[in-house]
Design an enzyme around this catalytic site. Structure first.
Site, PDB file in Angstrom:
ATOM      1  N   LYS A 161       0.863  -1.184   0.000  1.00  0.00           N
ATOM      2  CA  LYS A 161       0.000   0.000   0.000  1.00  0.00           C
ATOM      3  C   LYS A 161       0.898   1.232   0.000  1.00  0.00           C
ATOM      4  O   LYS A 161       1.747   1.396   0.891  1.00  0.00           O
ATOM      5  CB  LYS A 161      -0.859  -0.035   1.265  1.00  0.00           C
TER       6      LYS A 161
HETATM    7  C1  E4P Z   1      -8.273   1.079   4.120  1.00  0.00           C
HETATM    8  O1  E4P Z   1      -7.569   0.736   3.215  1.00  0.00           O
HETATM    9  C2  E4P Z   1      -8.218   2.428   4.700  1.00  0.00           C
HETATM   10  O2  E4P Z   1      -6.975   2.672   5.261  1.00  0.00           O
HETATM   11  C3  E4P Z   1      -9.325   2.587   5.699  1.00  0.00           C
HETATM   12  O3  E4P Z   1     -10.525   2.117   5.115  1.00  0.00           O
HETATM   13  C4  E4P Z   1      -9.475   4.001   6.210  1.00  0.00           C
HETATM   14  O4  E4P Z   1     -10.632   4.088   6.998  1.00  0.00           O
HETATM   15  P1  E4P Z   1     -10.916   5.308   7.986  1.00  0.00           P
HETATM   16  O5  E4P Z   1     -11.130   6.536   7.191  1.00  0.00           O
HETATM   17  O6  E4P Z   1     -12.159   4.886   8.726  1.00  0.00           O
HETATM   18  O7  E4P Z   1      -9.717   5.405   8.879  1.00  0.00           O
END
Ligand code: E4P
Length: 217
Positions: A83
């Site tokens: 990522k």
């Molecule tokens: C997933 O890949 C993301 O990092 C995550 O869904 C972020 O979610 P949030 O905005 O609730 O922290």
């Protein structure tokens, strides 16, 4: 549509993976921090549990360091998706990983222009953050529509991974728009099963059944 689970809690992952409905996992530095565990052993454990893509996020921000961190994370297991943040250096690293045949999830996407660049950089997944856009009064779902308008017209193969999900309705709306994947916090995955009429109907059936005195087994 695939469902990924958005958590670094291995017990939660195990308890939901037995359903056979979990297609992958996403983590981020905040989720790893919340778990209180080491990133390498956590990702390793998750990859042993789930055979689909497991996103592990770099924390470096410059190109060379992103490459080093990404290679280390990628060496944990074949199903690791690196990522990277949607930045100049992040997308440059995305191109390099993608050319090496490594899955890349480009995260922190908040605009169609960013999603276009990620697709051109060879991203396997683009993660538009629905909830965080809604939080500032923007329209997260509209971003998904815009991304598909671009990806469909130009034939990009990058998969749209609806992220920052804040409700069951977000999952339904993403599905209606054709999102390839939604990554869902465990509590919303569990909530997807629920409907008061299911509970009432089951209770009524069981009450009537008890009156018959029968047993199937
Ligand atoms: C997933 O890949 C993301 O990092 C995550 O869904 C972020 O979610 P949030 O905005 O609730 O922290």
């Amino acid at each position: 549509m695939q469902l990924f689970i958005d958590t670094a809690e291995i017990d939660e992952i195990k308890s939901l993976n037995i359903t056979g409905l979990i297609d992958g996992v996403t983590t981020n530095p905040s989720l790893i921090a919340k778990s209180g565990r080491n990133i390498i052993s956590t990702i390793e454990e998750i990859c042993n549990e789930v055979s689909g893509p497991v996103s592990a996020e770099v924390t470096a921000t410059d190109f060379d360091s992103i490459l080093l961190e990404g290679k280390k994370l990628s060496s944990i297991a074949q199903n690791v998706a690196i990522k990277v943040p949607l930045t100049f250096d992040g997308l440059r690293a995305c191109r390099t990983f993608s050319d090496d045949g490594i899955m890349v999830n480009v995260t922190l996407c908040f605009s169609a222009a960013q999603a276009l660049l990620a697709a051109k950089a060879g991203a396997t997944f683009i993660s538009p953050f629905i909830g965080r856009l809604d939080d500032i009064g923007a329209d997260g779902m509209n971003l998904i529509s815009e991304i598909y308008e671009i990806y469909d017209v130009h034939g990009f193969e990058t998969k749209v991974l609806a992220a920052s999900i804040r409700s069951v309705q977000d999952i339904v709306d993403s599905a209606k728009l054709g999102a390839d994947i939604a990554t869902v916090p465990p509590k919303f995955l569990k909530a997807m099963y629920n409907h008061p009429l299911t509970d009432k109907g089951l209770s009524d059936f069981l009450t009537d059944w008890e009156k018959t005195g029968q047993s199937i087994l």
